[in-house]
Design a protein around this motif. Structure first.
Motif, short mmCIF file in Angstrom:
data_model
loop_
_atom_site.label_atom_id
_atom_site.label_comp_id
_atom_site.label_asym_id
_atom_site.label_seq_id
_atom_site.Cartn_x
_atom_site.Cartn_y
_atom_site.Cartn_z
N ILE A 46 0.91 -1.24 0.02
CA ILE A 46 -0.13 -0.02 -0.12
C ILE A 46 0.87 1.26 -0.07
CG2 ILE A 46 -1.87 1.27 1.20
CD1 ILE A 46 -2.44 -1.60 2.43
N ILE A 47 0.71 1.99 -0.83
CA ILE A 47 1.36 3.48 -1.00
C ILE A 47 0.71 4.43 -0.25
CG2 ILE A 47 2.54 4.88 -2.39
CD1 ILE A 47 2.78 2.85 -4.66
N GLY A 48 1.02 5.17 0.72
CA GLY A 48 0.46 6.40 1.30
C GLY A 48 -0.40 5.83 2.68
N ALA A 49 0.38 6.53 3.70
CA ALA A 49 -0.15 6.21 5.27
C ALA A 49 -1.08 7.17 5.91
CB ALA A 49 0.97 5.76 6.04
N GLY A 50 -1.92 7.77 4.91
CA GLY A 50 -3.03 8.80 5.59
C GLY A 50 -4.00 7.78 6.14
N VAL A 51 -5.22 8.59 6.52
CA VAL A 51 -6.32 7.91 7.08
C VAL A 51 -6.93 6.63 6.12
CG1 VAL A 51 -8.21 9.49 6.42
CG2 VAL A 51 -8.57 7.97 8.30
N VAL A 52 -6.65 6.80 4.91
CA VAL A 52 -7.40 5.66 4.22
C VAL A 52 -6.39 4.52 3.96
CG1 VAL A 52 -8.16 5.31 1.54
CG2 VAL A 52 -8.75 7.37 2.69
N GLY A 53 -5.04 5.03 3.72
CA GLY A 53 -4.04 3.89 3.59
C GLY A 53 -4.16 3.18 4.94
N CYS A 54 -4.04 3.81 5.96
CA CYS A 54 -4.05 3.07 7.48
C CYS A 54 -4.97 1.99 7.50
CB CYS A 54 -4.11 4.14 8.73
SG CYS A 54 -2.56 4.94 8.49
N LYS B 190 16.23 3.00 -0.31
CA LYS B 190 15.65 1.69 0.22
C LYS B 190 16.08 0.73 -0.73
CE LYS B 190 13.06 3.79 3.94
NZ LYS B 190 14.15 3.51 5.18
N PRO B 191 16.16 -0.61 -0.23
CA PRO B 191 15.94 -1.73 -1.19
C PRO B 191 14.52 -1.83 -1.82
CG PRO B 191 17.10 -2.37 0.58
CD PRO B 191 16.64 -1.24 0.97
N ALA B 192 14.46 -2.27 -3.15
CA ALA B 192 13.31 -2.11 -3.93
C ALA B 192 12.23 -3.24 -2.88
CB ALA B 192 13.29 -2.67 -5.22
N VAL B 193 10.96 -2.84 -3.11
CA VAL B 193 9.87 -3.67 -2.56
C VAL B 193 9.21 -4.44 -3.37
CG1 VAL B 193 7.83 -3.61 -0.94
CG2 VAL B 193 9.96 -2.15 -0.45
N SER B 194 8.88 -5.53 -3.13
CA SER B 194 8.19 -6.43 -4.28
C SER B 194 6.89 -7.05 -3.64
CB SER B 194 8.94 -7.73 -4.49
OG SER B 194 10.36 -7.49 -5.07
N ALA B 195 5.77 -6.88 -4.53
CA ALA B 195 4.54 -7.26 -3.94
C ALA B 195 3.65 -7.86 -5.11
CB ALA B 195 3.78 -6.08 -3.33
N ARG B 196 2.89 -8.76 -5.03
CA ARG B 196 1.73 -9.22 -6.12
C ARG B 196 0.82 -7.98 -6.65
NH1 ARG B 196 3.14 -13.41 -2.88
NH2 ARG B 196 4.32 -15.09 -4.07
N VAL B 197 0.45 -7.22 -5.67
CA VAL B 197 -0.60 -6.60 -5.75
C VAL B 197 -0.19 -5.11 -5.04
CG1 VAL B 197 -2.99 -5.55 -5.25
CG2 VAL B 197 -2.64 -8.03 -5.91
N VAL B 198 -0.32 -4.06 -5.76
CA VAL B 198 -0.04 -2.76 -5.34
C VAL B 198 -1.38 -1.96 -5.23
CG1 VAL B 198 1.08 -0.47 -5.60
CG2 VAL B 198 2.27 -2.25 -6.14
N ILE B 199 -1.68 -1.28 -3.93
CA ILE B 199 -2.59 -0.35 -3.73
C ILE B 199 -2.34 1.15 -3.63
CG2 ILE B 199 -4.93 0.11 -2.24
CD1 ILE B 199 -4.74 -2.70 -1.42
N ASN B 200 -2.68 1.95 -4.60
CA ASN B 200 -2.47 3.41 -4.53
C ASN B 200 -3.59 4.20 -3.51
OD1 ASN B 200 -1.70 6.00 -5.14
ND2 ASN B 200 -2.65 6.06 -7.01
N CYS B 201 -2.90 4.66 -2.42
CA CYS B 201 -3.74 5.41 -1.41
C CYS B 201 -2.75 6.54 -1.18
CB CYS B 201 -3.77 4.72 -0.26
SG CYS B 201 -4.90 3.15 -0.17
N ALA B 202 -2.23 7.29 -2.31
CA ALA B 202 -1.17 8.18 -2.22
C ALA B 202 -1.85 9.81 -2.09
CB ALA B 202 -0.36 8.08 -3.28
N GLY B 203 -3.21 9.67 -1.67
CA GLY B 203 -3.78 11.11 -1.40
C GLY B 203 -3.54 12.10 -2.66
N ASN B 204 -2.84 13.34 -2.07
CA ASN B 204 -2.57 14.32 -2.80
C ASN B 204 -1.38 14.07 -3.93
OD1 ASN B 204 -4.16 16.60 -2.14
ND2 ASN B 204 -3.01 16.68 -0.26
N TYR B 205 -0.73 13.02 -4.19
CA TYR B 205 0.28 12.52 -5.00
C TYR B 205 -0.44 11.24 -5.68
CZ TYR B 205 3.72 15.41 -2.84
OH TYR B 205 4.48 16.67 -2.65
N GLY B 206 -1.87 10.86 -5.60
CA GLY B 206 -2.23 9.73 -6.33
C GLY B 206 -2.16 9.74 -7.64
N ASP B 207 -2.66 10.80 -8.52
CA ASP B 207 -2.30 10.78 -9.76
C ASP B 207 -1.10 10.40 -10.45
OD1 ASP B 207 -1.47 13.20 -9.08
OD2 ASP B 207 -2.34 14.34 -10.73
#
Length: 470
Positions: free
Chosen positions: A15-23, A197-214
């Motif tokens: 998950i990208i973005g630790a705002g209220v929705v990301g949390c 940091k080292p790259a992070v690998s994941a099968r699914v990414v969830i974009n919760c980046a708020g003001n940087y979402g686009d």
């Protein structure tokens, strides 16, 4: 970095973005059984759009019926009430009134009532006398009101902290200072490039980046939406104004904004705002004299007695508005990607509902994990004024912040939390309320810095910054 990790690990979900929705999404994915990592570019949680809002738990009475936003807000409202007691999360029962000041406002009442009915939210129309009987401090210019009993107030920071805390306690991984700068899909796995940091690998990414979402969305595809941050400025009146009224006072909304709200806060202040100002910059919203003056004048017209009370602070926040009125949430088949964008002012209430919707998309499109059986439930510290606080307890120890009555023990506990320790000075303020009272840190900064400096390397004095992060 919080949690555990291993070299070469592939997560089920990043998950990208630790705002209220990301949390909230973090919590929902972990409890659903997915191995999940939350990536936040800042040094702590809630450092973007989520740090500044009006802290209202919305019923969704005024949401556009049959939209995703309406559904998520109503489910989020119900889920918050379902879990709040077990996590020690607050609900300050206030109700709200949509107040008419003109004939034009009154003429919109039937549409407001009809919309609330279509959303399944009970409301009641009050005449001017009934409105002032409920709130005698209202201006005599009031023409009537729509009463929404279910609208209440919550602590806007402890709730999302609780979601992240529960996710980590149940096996989730949090990486702070982890700005995602790009990524590529290799087979059925995303490899995300993380600054420093080292790259992070994941099968699914969830974009919760708020003001940087686009901008984050562009990692997966040309973004179908554009974020134009909408700035909202706020004025906070001193705690002496708290007893003037109890009901959230809402204006008749327009197409652009819900308008200027006058409300109590769970921290014992009175809040007025927000403005609605589109801007290009995605960070560091500023306040300005003209807008703040207009907010104060609006507050005095609504509750004249506020003119006798001082302003404690002012601040501004940015909401991630898009060209669309509804939330932008979808799963991209074949790309291992879920978009969660355009979550504006209802995100605090809607977060838990959004999270359930996202987990439903994850199960429908990508994987169907087994939910956790034995779930750890955190008990969060209380910051709200209507419940007992640590300073009231026997043997509390010294108080570090006298304006907000924050004990040194509370600060030390937040700094050394084994599951989710504070990462920044702003995070410390949001966890404890230190330096956020009448003096805005003028008297307590030195002691707070002494307590924090061994836990937060490179700490610099926040004097001035706190005035924009109430």
């Amino acid at each position: 970095m919080t949690g555990t990790t291993a070299e070469g690990r592939i997560y089920d979900v990043a998950i990208i973005g630790a705002g209220v929705v990301g949390c909230a999404v973090f919590r929902a994915c972990v409890l659903a059984g997915a191995q999940t990592v939350l990536l936040e570019k800042g040094g702590d949680l809630l450092e973007g759009a989520s740090k500044a809002n009006s802290a209202i738990l919305h019923t969704g009475f005024d949401a556009t019926p049959d939209t995703l936003e309406a559904a998520c807000v109503q489910q989020g409202y119900a889920l918050y009430r379902e879990i709040c007691e077990s996590m020690n999360l607050s609900v300050l029962k206030t109700g709200a009134m949509v107040v008419a000041w003109t004939d034009e406002d009154l003429a919109r009442f039937p549409a407001i009532v009809d919309k609330a009915s279509r959303n399944g939210v009970p409301v009641r129309v009050l005449d001017a006398q009934q409105a002032r009987q409920r709130e005698p401090a209202l201006s005599e210019d009031v023409r009537g009101a729509v009463l929404v009993e279910g609208e209440d107030l919550i602590d806007p920071w402890t709730a999302p902290m609780a979601y992240a805390h529960q996710a980590i306690a149940n096996g989730g991984m949090l990486m702070r200072k982890a700005r995602v700068e790009g990524g590529a899909r290799q087979g059925d796995v995303w490899r995300l490039d993380v600054a420093g940091k080292p790259a992070v690998s994941a099968r699914v990414v969830i974009n919760c980046a708020g003001n940087y979402g686009d901008l984050v969305e562009a990692i997966a595809r040309p973004s179908p939406f554009t974020i134009t941050p909408r700035k909202g400025q706020f004025v906070v009146f001193d705690k002496t104004a708290y007893e003037l009224f109890r009901t959230i006072i809402l204006p008749v909304p327009t197409a652009l904004t819900k308008g200027v709200v006058v409300t109590r806060t769970v921290f014992g202040n009175v809040l007025v705002g927000p403005t609605a100002e589109p801007q290009d910059a995605r960070e560091f919203p500023t306040v300005d004299h003209d807008h703040l003056t207009k907010l104060r004048e609006a507050a005095f017209r609504i509750i004249p007695a506020l003119i006798e009370h001082d302003v404690t602070t002012t601040y501004a926040g940015l909401r991630p508005a898009t060209q669309f009125s509804d939330y932008q949430i979808e799963a991209l088949d074949g790309l291992g990607w879920i978009t969660v964008g355009g979550i504006r002012s209802t995100g605090l209430t809607g977060a838990l509902g959004i999270a359930e919707h996202v987990v439903g998309l994850y199960r429908a499109h990508f994987a169907d994990p087994t939910p956790l059986a034995d779930v750890v439930v955190p008990h969060m510290p209380n910051l709200v004024e209507d419940l007992p606080r640590p300073w009231m307890q026997e043997g509390r120890g010294p108080i570090a912040c006298h304006c907000e009555r924050v004990t040194e023990r509370e600060i030390e506990t937040a700094l050394t939390d084994a599951v989710l320790p504070v990462g920044t000075l702003g995070g410390l303020r949001r966890r404890t309320r230190c330096m956020m009272g009448r003096c805005q840190g003028f008297y307590c900064t030195r002691r707070v810095m002494e307590l924090a400096q061994t836990h937060l390397p490179g700490l610099v004095s926040p004097i001035g910054e706190g005035r924009h992060d109430a």
